[in-house]
Design a protein around this motif. Structure first.
Motif, PDB file in Angstrom:
ATOM      1  N   VAL A  18       0.945  -1.370   0.119  1.00 25.17           N
ATOM      2  CA  VAL A  18      -0.084  -0.063  -0.104  1.00 25.17           C
ATOM      3  C   VAL A  18       0.882   1.427   0.109  1.00 25.17           C
ATOM      4  CG1 VAL A  18      -1.547   1.210   1.402  1.00 25.17           C
ATOM      5  CG2 VAL A  18      -1.878  -1.150   0.992  1.00 25.17           C
ATOM      6  N   ALA A  19       2.069   1.126   0.830  1.00 26.97           N
ATOM      7  CA  ALA A  19       2.824   2.381   0.941  1.00 26.97           C
ATOM      8  C   ALA A  19       3.354   2.640  -0.435  1.00 26.97           C
ATOM      9  CB  ALA A  19       3.971   2.151   1.768  1.00 26.97           C
ATOM     10  N   GLN A  20       3.697   1.767  -1.401  1.00 25.36           N
ATOM     11  CA  GLN A  20       4.235   1.938  -2.567  1.00 25.36           C
ATOM     12  C   GLN A  20       3.176   2.446  -3.438  1.00 25.36           C
ATOM     13  OE1 GLN A  20       5.898  -2.174  -2.888  1.00 25.36           O
ATOM     14  NE2 GLN A  20       8.058  -1.274  -2.650  1.00 25.36           N
ATOM     15  N   ALA A  21       1.781   1.848  -3.392  1.00 19.94           N
ATOM     16  CA  ALA A  21       0.885   2.382  -4.193  1.00 19.94           C
ATOM     17  C   ALA A  21       0.620   3.987  -4.089  1.00 19.94           C
ATOM     18  CB  ALA A  21      -0.352   1.609  -4.062  1.00 19.94           C
ATOM     19  N   VAL A  22       0.681   4.363  -2.615  1.00 18.44           N
ATOM     20  CA  VAL A  22       0.304   5.820  -2.278  1.00 18.44           C
ATOM     21  C   VAL A  22       1.480   6.587  -2.821  1.00 18.44           C
ATOM     22  CG1 VAL A  22       0.432   7.399  -0.326  1.00 18.44           C
ATOM     23  CG2 VAL A  22      -0.860   5.087  -0.310  1.00 18.44           C
ATOM     24  N   SER A  23       2.786   6.275  -2.860  1.00 24.20           N
ATOM     25  CA  SER A  23       3.874   6.777  -3.227  1.00 24.20           C
ATOM     26  C   SER A  23       3.863   7.055  -4.989  1.00 24.20           C
ATOM     27  CB  SER A  23       5.350   6.322  -2.946  1.00 24.20           C
ATOM     28  OG  SER A  23       5.494   5.014  -3.924  1.00 24.20           O
ATOM     29  N   THR A  24       2.967   6.452  -5.682  1.00 25.21           N
ATOM     30  CA  THR A  24       2.836   6.748  -7.126  1.00 25.21           C
ATOM     31  C   THR A  24       2.308   8.136  -7.119  1.00 25.21           C
ATOM     32  OG1 THR A  24       0.959   5.662  -7.135  1.00 25.21           O
ATOM     33  CG2 THR A  24       2.679   4.488  -7.643  1.00 25.21           C
ATOM     34  N   LEU A  25       1.544   8.576  -6.203  1.00 30.34           N
ATOM     35  CA  LEU A  25       0.762   9.612  -6.321  1.00 30.34           C
ATOM     36  C   LEU A  25       1.215  10.956  -5.296  1.00 30.34           C
ATOM     37  CD1 LEU A  25      -2.796   8.274  -5.688  1.00 30.34           C
ATOM     38  CD2 LEU A  25      -1.811   8.935  -7.889  1.00 30.34           C
ATOM     39  N   THR A  26       1.749  10.603  -4.146  1.00 32.86           N
ATOM     40  CA  THR A  26       2.129  11.739  -3.545  1.00 32.86           C
ATOM     41  C   THR A  26       3.295  11.203  -2.489  1.00 32.86           C
ATOM     42  OG1 THR A  26       1.635  13.158  -1.848  1.00 32.86           O
ATOM     43  CG2 THR A  26       0.345  10.960  -1.711  1.00 32.86           C
ATOM     44  N   ALA A  27       4.289  12.139  -2.283  1.00 31.33           N
ATOM     45  CA  ALA A  27       5.146  11.893  -1.158  1.00 31.33           C
ATOM     46  C   ALA A  27       4.901  12.066   0.197  1.00 31.33           C
ATOM     47  CB  ALA A  27       6.522  12.696  -1.471  1.00 31.33           C
ATOM     48  N   SER A  28       3.561  12.734   0.301  1.00 30.34           N
ATOM     49  CA  SER A  28       3.080  13.019   1.670  1.00 30.34           C
ATOM     50  C   SER A  28       2.430  11.821   2.170  1.00 30.34           C
ATOM     51  CB  SER A  28       2.176  14.267   1.437  1.00 30.34           C
ATOM     52  OG  SER A  28       1.427  14.570   2.744  1.00 30.34           O
ATOM     53  N   THR A  29       2.605  11.852   3.553  1.00 31.30           N
ATOM     54  CA  THR A  29       1.641  10.548   4.229  1.00 31.30           C
ATOM     55  C   THR A  29       0.849  11.188   5.008  1.00 31.30           C
ATOM     56  OG1 THR A  29       3.481  10.437   6.066  1.00 31.30           O
ATOM     57  CG2 THR A  29       3.463   9.030   4.061  1.00 31.30           C
ATOM     58  N   ALA A  45      -0.144   0.442   8.825  1.00 32.59           N
ATOM     59  CA  ALA A  45      -0.101  -0.971   8.144  1.00 32.59           C
ATOM     60  C   ALA A  45       0.275  -0.823   6.773  1.00 32.59           C
ATOM     61  CB  ALA A  45      -1.525  -1.702   8.235  1.00 32.59           C
ATOM     62  N   TRP A  46       0.535   0.339   6.164  1.00 34.58           N
ATOM     63  CA  TRP A  46       0.821   0.765   4.542  1.00 34.58           C
ATOM     64  C   TRP A  46       2.210  -0.210   4.297  1.00 34.58           C
ATOM     65  CZ3 TRP A  46       0.201   6.576   3.420  1.00 34.58           C
ATOM     66  CH2 TRP A  46      -0.763   6.908   3.662  1.00 34.58           C
ATOM     67  N   GLU A  47       2.912  -0.182   5.014  1.00 28.97           N
ATOM     68  CA  GLU A  47       4.365  -0.633   4.647  1.00 28.97           C
ATOM     69  C   GLU A  47       4.292  -2.301   4.632  1.00 28.97           C
ATOM     70  OE1 GLU A  47       7.076   0.770   3.822  1.00 28.97           O
ATOM     71  OE2 GLU A  47       6.724   2.597   4.723  1.00 28.97           O
ATOM     72  N   THR A  48       3.256  -2.935   5.537  1.00 28.47           N
ATOM     73  CA  THR A  48       3.241  -4.042   5.593  1.00 28.47           C
ATOM     74  C   THR A  48       2.371  -5.026   4.991  1.00 28.47           C
ATOM     75  OG1 THR A  48       2.068  -3.773   7.662  1.00 28.47           O
ATOM     76  CG2 THR A  48       4.293  -4.339   8.066  1.00 28.47           C
ATOM     77  N   THR A  49       1.337  -4.133   4.285  1.00 26.86           N
ATOM     78  CA  THR A  49       0.038  -4.671   3.674  1.00 26.86           C
ATOM     79  C   THR A  49       0.408  -4.802   2.076  1.00 26.86           C
ATOM     80  OG1 THR A  49      -1.393  -3.892   5.218  1.00 26.86           O
ATOM     81  CG2 THR A  49      -2.313  -4.324   3.060  1.00 26.86           C
ATOM     82  N   ALA A  50       0.290  -6.055   1.535  1.00 26.86           N
ATOM     83  CA  ALA A  50       0.657  -6.101   0.300  1.00 26.86           C
ATOM     84  C   ALA A  50      -0.584  -6.472  -0.566  1.00 26.86           C
ATOM     85  CB  ALA A  50       1.461  -7.590  -0.061  1.00 26.86           C
ATOM     86  N   LEU A  51      -0.486  -5.662  -1.722  1.00 24.16           N
ATOM     87  CA  LEU A  51      -1.698  -5.732  -2.604  1.00 24.16           C
ATOM     88  C   LEU A  51      -1.885  -6.854  -3.482  1.00 24.16           C
ATOM     89  CD1 LEU A  51      -1.185  -1.990  -4.003  1.00 24.16           C
ATOM     90  CD2 LEU A  51      -2.963  -2.822  -2.289  1.00 24.16           C
ATOM     91  N   SER A  52      -3.130  -7.439  -3.912  1.00 25.15           N
ATOM     92  CA  SER A  52      -3.414  -8.502  -4.540  1.00 25.15           C
ATOM     93  C   SER A  52      -3.984  -8.170  -5.937  1.00 25.15           C
ATOM     94  CB  SER A  52      -4.327  -9.515  -3.958  1.00 25.15           C
ATOM     95  OG  SER A  52      -4.032  -9.917  -2.626  1.00 25.15           O
TER      96      SER A  52
END
Lengths: 66, 251
Positions: A18-29, A45-52
């Motif tokens: 999830v963290a990587q998905a967010v980083s495609t849009l913004t550097a801000s958290t 949980a962004w760093e530890t949640t893998a997408l399917s």
């Protein structure tokens, strides 16, 4: 695999978080929230949640309104 | 002091502002400052990587509390998810619950609103529901644990004022949570009337943000809300059919 990020299809590698998905849009958290398939994923949980494959990721923030 | 208290939180201003409709963040910033507001609504939308500046920065600089809304939701499920995302993004359990029935009228859907309110209260939210001017629904939402009720004066953005002052009075009479007149305000006299009818606060956006001079209208609304509140507390004279001399008629 393909995931939808804010309605747009993205080709991503297996194990993308999830963290990587967010980083495609913004550097801000701060001021940002994420739902995957209509369930909130808390920031911790962004760093530890893998997408399917076919996951729908919504990345929201506050805008003028109301 | 005559503070507004919602869910134990004190506000010295009884004017709650919205942020929709402002032509720029600069204009919004000036209007918010002139309004004296301490609580202001924002909407939740998909993050736009191209967007410049954030309404959150404006609110933070002005030390204004943020009240996220669920604008754009048509079902209870959408509204609950939006409220949860707002809580996560903004770190507040407060939510202005707004579930719209259709795009033409933007009137609130009472069934979906009540359903969402029950679920959000159970999930620990401080829920401020936007509703029609319906005294029965207002009472039911208060019983369901809402922290305030927000009946409309007229449809969102219409500027038609308070179409049914009698119902607003009925809601005020029965409520033991704050009643916040929301939507329909067109100009300062509408805001003053809301307060004279006994509302605890007024929420408005379009009347200010789309005025020709938003900062001036914001100041007018600030003064109107304060004046209406004072008039309510002072107790107006009864209306009479005929004149009543204020000085003796005979020398």
């Amino acid at each position: 695999m393909i995931v939808m990020i804010n309605g747009a299809a993205h080709e991503v590698t297996d194990g993308t978080t999830v963290a990587q998905a967010v980083s495609t849009l913004t550097a801000s958290t701060t001021g940002v929230a994420v739902a995957v398939n209509d369930e909130v994923v808390t920031r911790s949980a962004w760093e530890t949640t893998a997408l399917s494959d076919s996951d729908r990721v919504e990345v929201l923030t506050a805008v003028q309104g109301g | 002091m005559d503070d507004l208290i919602i869910a134990g939180e004190k506000f010295s201003s009884r004017l709650i502002m919205g942020t929709g409709g402002a032509p720029s963040l600069e204009v919004l910033d000036q209007a918010l400052a002139a309004s004296g507001t301490e609580l202001t609504t924002v909407a939740m939308r998909r993050l736009d990587p191209e967007a410049r500046g954030s309404v959150l920065d404006v609110l933070r600089r002005r030390d204004i509390r943020v009240l996220p809304n669920t604008a754009g939701c048509f079902t209870a499920g959408d509204a609950v998810l939006t409220a949860r995302l707002a809580r996560e993004a903004l770190g507040t359990p407060w939510v202005k619950l707004e579930v719209i029935a259709d795009e033409r009228t933007l009137l609130p859907d009472p069934i979906e609103t009540f359903d969402a309110a029950e679920r959000l209260v159970a999930d620990g939210f401080v829920v401020l529901p936007y509703i029609g001017d319906d005294p029965a629904l207002a009472r039911r939402l208060e019983q369901a644990g809402c922290a305030a009720v927000m009946p409309l004066g007229a449809p969102i953005g219409s500027g038609l004022g308070i179409r049914n002052p009698h119902n607003i009075e009925l809601i005020v009479e029965a409520a033991s949570v704050p009643v916040i007149l929301d939507a329909g305000i067109g100009t300062a006299s509408d805001a003053a009337l809301a307060m004279e009818l006994g509302c605890d606060a007024v929420l408005l956006a379009t009347a200010v943000t789309r005025a020709q001079r938003p900062d001036l209208m914001a100041a007018a609304m600030r003064d109107a809300v304060a004046a209406g509140r004072l008039a309510r507390q002072a107790g107006r004279i009864p209306r009479r059919r005929y004149a009543e001399a204020s000085s003796p008629m005979t020398p």
